[in-house]
Write a protein that holds these residues in place. Structure first.
Motif, mmCIF file in Angstrom:
data_model
loop_
_atom_site.group_PDB
_atom_site.id
_atom_site.type_symbol
_atom_site.label_atom_id
_atom_site.label_comp_id
_atom_site.label_asym_id
_atom_site.label_seq_id
_atom_site.Cartn_x
_atom_site.Cartn_y
_atom_site.Cartn_z
ATOM 1 N N GLY A 1 51.311 55.426 39.570
ATOM 2 C CA GLY A 1 52.343 54.652 40.575
ATOM 3 C C GLY A 1 51.709 53.396 41.119
ATOM 4 N N LEU A 2 50.501 52.832 40.421
ATOM 5 C CA LEU A 2 50.078 51.892 40.460
ATOM 6 C C LEU A 2 50.038 50.799 39.431
ATOM 7 C CD1 LEU A 2 47.293 52.242 43.448
ATOM 8 C CD2 LEU A 2 49.796 51.867 43.947
ATOM 9 N N ARG A 3 50.313 49.356 39.769
ATOM 10 C CA ARG A 3 50.221 48.590 38.525
ATOM 11 C C ARG A 3 48.990 47.744 39.070
ATOM 12 N NH1 ARG A 3 55.448 45.886 36.754
ATOM 13 N NH2 ARG A 3 53.991 45.344 35.222
ATOM 14 N N SER A 4 48.456 47.149 37.683
ATOM 15 C CA SER A 4 47.232 45.868 37.952
ATOM 16 C C SER A 4 47.489 44.853 37.107
ATOM 17 C CB SER A 4 45.836 46.422 37.897
ATOM 18 O OG SER A 4 45.849 46.942 36.563
ATOM 19 N N GLN A 5 46.800 43.622 37.477
ATOM 20 C CA GLN A 5 46.925 42.444 36.867
ATOM 21 C C GLN A 5 45.284 41.700 36.946
ATOM 22 O OE1 GLN A 5 49.100 40.730 34.492
ATOM 23 N NE2 GLN A 5 46.985 39.670 34.093
ATOM 24 N N LEU A 6 44.625 41.487 35.716
ATOM 25 C CA LEU A 6 43.338 41.104 35.945
ATOM 26 C C LEU A 6 43.551 39.345 36.365
ATOM 27 C CD1 LEU A 6 40.382 41.033 35.331
ATOM 28 C CD2 LEU A 6 40.873 40.305 32.936
ATOM 29 N N LEU A 7 42.806 39.118 37.375
ATOM 30 C CA LEU A 7 43.043 37.816 37.951
ATOM 31 C C LEU A 7 41.861 36.816 37.406
ATOM 32 C CD1 LEU A 7 43.971 38.094 41.641
ATOM 33 C CD2 LEU A 7 45.433 37.454 39.937
ATOM 34 N N MET A 8 40.824 37.480 37.414
ATOM 35 C CA MET A 8 39.664 36.654 36.760
ATOM 36 C C MET A 8 38.477 37.384 36.422
ATOM 37 S SD MET A 8 37.754 34.996 40.196
ATOM 38 C CE MET A 8 36.691 34.262 39.003
ATOM 39 N N GLN A 9 37.780 36.734 35.615
ATOM 40 C CA GLN A 9 36.310 37.444 35.382
ATOM 41 C C GLN A 9 35.386 36.414 35.296
ATOM 42 O OE1 GLN A 9 36.899 39.860 31.878
ATOM 43 N NE2 GLN A 9 37.277 38.058 30.559
ATOM 44 N N GLU A 10 34.152 36.711 35.687
ATOM 45 C CA GLU A 10 33.008 35.840 35.682
ATOM 46 C C GLU A 10 31.678 36.374 35.521
ATOM 47 O OE1 GLU A 10 32.944 33.741 39.528
ATOM 48 O OE2 GLU A 10 33.114 35.648 40.732
ATOM 49 N N PRO A 11 30.684 35.885 35.007
ATOM 50 C CA PRO A 11 29.340 36.365 35.010
ATOM 51 C C PRO A 11 28.785 36.630 36.316
ATOM 52 C CG PRO A 11 29.105 33.981 34.735
ATOM 53 C CD PRO A 11 30.680 33.963 34.778
ATOM 54 N N PHE A 12 27.671 37.606 36.145
ATOM 55 C CA PHE A 12 26.722 37.930 37.371
ATOM 56 C C PHE A 12 25.690 36.944 37.384
ATOM 57 C CE2 PHE A 12 28.893 42.014 37.160
ATOM 58 C CZ PHE A 12 29.161 42.497 38.429
ATOM 59 N N VAL A 13 24.903 36.778 38.272
ATOM 60 C CA VAL A 13 23.993 35.615 38.397
ATOM 61 C C VAL A 13 22.888 36.427 39.214
ATOM 62 C CG1 VAL A 13 25.329 33.784 37.872
ATOM 63 C CG2 VAL A 13 24.868 34.326 40.223
ATOM 64 N N ALA A 14 21.627 35.829 39.027
ATOM 65 C CA ALA A 14 20.540 36.356 39.885
ATOM 66 C C ALA A 14 20.504 35.358 41.261
ATOM 67 C CB ALA A 14 19.034 36.183 39.427
ATOM 68 N N CYS A 15 20.453 36.103 42.317
ATOM 69 C CA CYS A 15 20.356 35.587 43.587
ATOM 70 C C CYS A 15 19.224 35.654 44.302
ATOM 71 C CB CYS A 15 21.530 35.985 44.643
ATOM 72 S SG CYS A 15 21.624 35.401 46.454
ATOM 73 N N ALA B 1 44.411 42.064 40.827
ATOM 74 C CA ALA B 1 45.721 42.527 41.681
ATOM 75 C C ALA B 1 46.355 43.848 41.293
ATOM 76 C CB ALA B 1 46.571 41.250 41.553
ATOM 77 N N VAL B 2 46.504 44.482 42.473
ATOM 78 C CA VAL B 2 46.843 45.846 42.412
ATOM 79 C C VAL B 2 48.480 46.017 43.451
ATOM 80 C CG1 VAL B 2 46.513 48.328 42.384
ATOM 81 C CG2 VAL B 2 44.740 46.800 41.924
ATOM 82 N N TRP B 3 49.163 46.633 42.932
ATOM 83 C CA TRP B 3 50.511 46.829 43.788
ATOM 84 C C TRP B 3 51.150 48.231 43.078
ATOM 85 C CZ3 TRP B 3 49.824 43.398 39.871
ATOM 86 C CH2 TRP B 3 50.808 43.431 38.822
ATOM 87 N N ARG B 4 52.053 48.406 43.825
ATOM 88 C CA ARG B 4 52.929 49.739 43.673
ATOM 89 C C ARG B 4 53.904 49.356 42.739
ATOM 90 N NH1 ARG B 4 52.537 50.001 49.035
ATOM 91 N NH2 ARG B 4 54.584 49.117 49.390
ATOM 92 N N SER B 5 54.179 50.204 41.724
ATOM 93 C CA SER B 5 55.057 49.862 40.664
ATOM 94 C C SER B 5 56.452 49.995 41.319
ATOM 95 C CB SER B 5 54.971 50.965 39.301
ATOM 96 O OG SER B 5 55.096 52.176 39.791
ATOM 97 N N GLN B 6 56.696 50.808 42.152
ATOM 98 C CA GLN B 6 58.015 51.220 42.812
ATOM 99 C C GLN B 6 57.831 51.279 44.355
ATOM 100 O OE1 GLN B 6 60.976 51.004 41.412
ATOM 101 N NE2 GLN B 6 60.244 50.986 39.356
ATOM 102 N N PRO B 7 58.893 50.918 45.057
ATOM 103 C CA PRO B 7 59.767 50.134 44.778
ATOM 104 C C PRO B 7 59.478 48.407 44.434
ATOM 105 C CG PRO B 7 59.600 49.919 47.070
ATOM 106 C CD PRO B 7 58.551 50.908 46.850
ATOM 107 N N LEU C 1 51.794 35.401 41.165
ATOM 108 C CA LEU C 1 51.672 34.041 40.328
ATOM 109 C C LEU C 1 50.959 32.813 40.968
ATOM 110 C CD1 LEU C 1 55.513 33.651 39.304
ATOM 111 C CD2 LEU C 1 53.704 34.365 37.933
ATOM 112 N N SER C 2 51.109 32.862 42.354
ATOM 113 C CA SER C 2 50.346 31.948 43.338
ATOM 114 C C SER C 2 48.840 32.261 43.047
ATOM 115 C CB SER C 2 50.751 31.894 44.582
ATOM 116 O OG SER C 2 51.880 31.199 44.764
ATOM 117 N N LEU C 3 48.508 33.560 43.185
ATOM 118 C CA LEU C 3 47.045 34.009 42.903
ATOM 119 C C LEU C 3 46.565 33.617 41.535
ATOM 120 C CD1 LEU C 3 47.194 37.527 44.582
ATOM 121 C CD2 LEU C 3 45.949 35.498 45.548
ATOM 122 N N GLN C 4 47.436 33.932 40.410
ATOM 123 C CA GLN C 4 46.914 33.513 39.101
ATOM 124 C C GLN C 4 46.684 31.877 39.034
ATOM 125 O OE1 GLN C 4 50.269 35.320 37.384
ATOM 126 N NE2 GLN C 4 48.905 36.837 36.207
#
Length: 302
Positions: free
Chosen positions: A154-168, A270-276, A286-289
């Motif tokens: 019942g949930l849908r998702s869209q990849l917004l970003m991916q980036e590397p891990f770094v040492a801190c 980003a994750v949201w309900r497919s219905q309603p 769209l703004s987030l992307q």
């Protein structure tokens, strides 16, 4: 009382002439007369005096007129607001987010979205990924910004970003001056990690990265927030492996160093309900992307 009858009544009260009122309403005069009689019978009072000299409001009609206008205005407003919600220009969104989202373009996206949609209210709640999924399933959230997770039905998702891990590392650390590090160089470091209860996939990913480089990490502290991770590192309480976006925090006394070789990526979804279906959710997406892409784009002046 039907709104249709109130509209007929208000129009006739303004015109005080059946023929002109019927013309305004785009109906013939007989249906208008029938409608007014029906309203009078329903109310139990005469609303108009009819004579050879014309039509006049009775005291009851004069009393009803401002109330009829108010009801008609409220009904029109409700209809317009409902259309606005359906078209995604008005409404209320409840947005969940993990802490790292604040450094990945989300504030810029929200500012742009609010400027473009001033009649939309957005409430934000910082929650871990599992809490957000539960909030979505229970309809307590409209969208979540999460780390990679297994999505319930019942949930849908869209990849917004991916980036590397770094040492801190703390700034005085012996490795702090390196341009890049092999992850194996951290094998003797005590790590500060997100709690496995808060973000099990992140916790597991860091373990897998370390195991792939020949060591099991020694975990010194487990915390619930990214700022806690950076704060403990800045105080010399250990090292950490964090998403590159956290370099934007501006925490003093820490350095961020790229890791050599191919490493797993840190992702934000980003994750949201497919219905309603909610038009506002899609507009916010769209703004987030757009904002996330702008944050990730290299600085042409750099």
């Amino acid at each position: 009382m039907e709104l249709r009858l109130l509209n007929y009544f208000a129009t006739l009260a303004e015109e005080l002439h059946f023929s002109r009122a019927a013309q305004r309403l785009s109906i013939s005069q007989p249906p208008l007369s029938v409608a007014i009689r029906q309203l009078e019978e329903e109310i139990g009072a005469a609303l108009f005096e009819r004579s050879s000299k014309g039509v006049r409001l009775t005291a009851a009609g004069a009393h009803l007129l401002p109330r009829a206008r108010q009801l008609l205005a409220l009904a029109g407003q409700a209809a317009q607001e409902t259309r606005d919600v359906g078209q995604g220009v008005r409404g209320h969104l409840r947005l969940g987010f993990v802490g790292s989202a604040l450094y990945r373009g989300v504030p810029q996206a929200l500012a742009h979205f609010q400027n473009a949609h001033p009649q939309v209210r957005i409430d934000m709640r910082e929650l871990n990924s599992a809490e957000q999924l539960l909030g979505l399933q229970q309809a307590e959230l409209d969208m979540g910004l999460v780390h990679p997770v297994m999505l319930p039905e019942g949930l849908r998702s869209q990849l917004l970003m991916q980036e590397p891990f770094v040492a801190c590392l703390p700034r005085p650390h012996a490795l702090a001056g390196h341009a890049a590090l092999d992850l194996a160089q951290l094998k003797h470091e005590r790590l500060v990690l997100f709690s496995s209860a808060v973000s099990p996939l992140y916790h597991q990913r860091i373990y897998q990265m370390c195991m792939a480089h020949g060591f099991a990490p020694e975990v010194r502290h487990e915390v619930r927030h990214w700022l806690s991770v950076l704060s403990l590192v800045s105080l010399g309480q250990g090292a950490a492996i964090v998403p590159a976006a956290l370099q934007r925090v501006g925490m003093p006394n820490v350095v961020f160093i790229p890791l050599l070789g191919e490493q797993p990526q840190s992702e934000l979804l980003a994750v949201w309900r497919s219905q309603p279906d909610n038009p506002l959710v899609h507009k916010l997406l769209l703004s987030l992307q757009s904002a996330v892409q702008a944050v990730q784009a290299p600085d042409p002046g750099a």
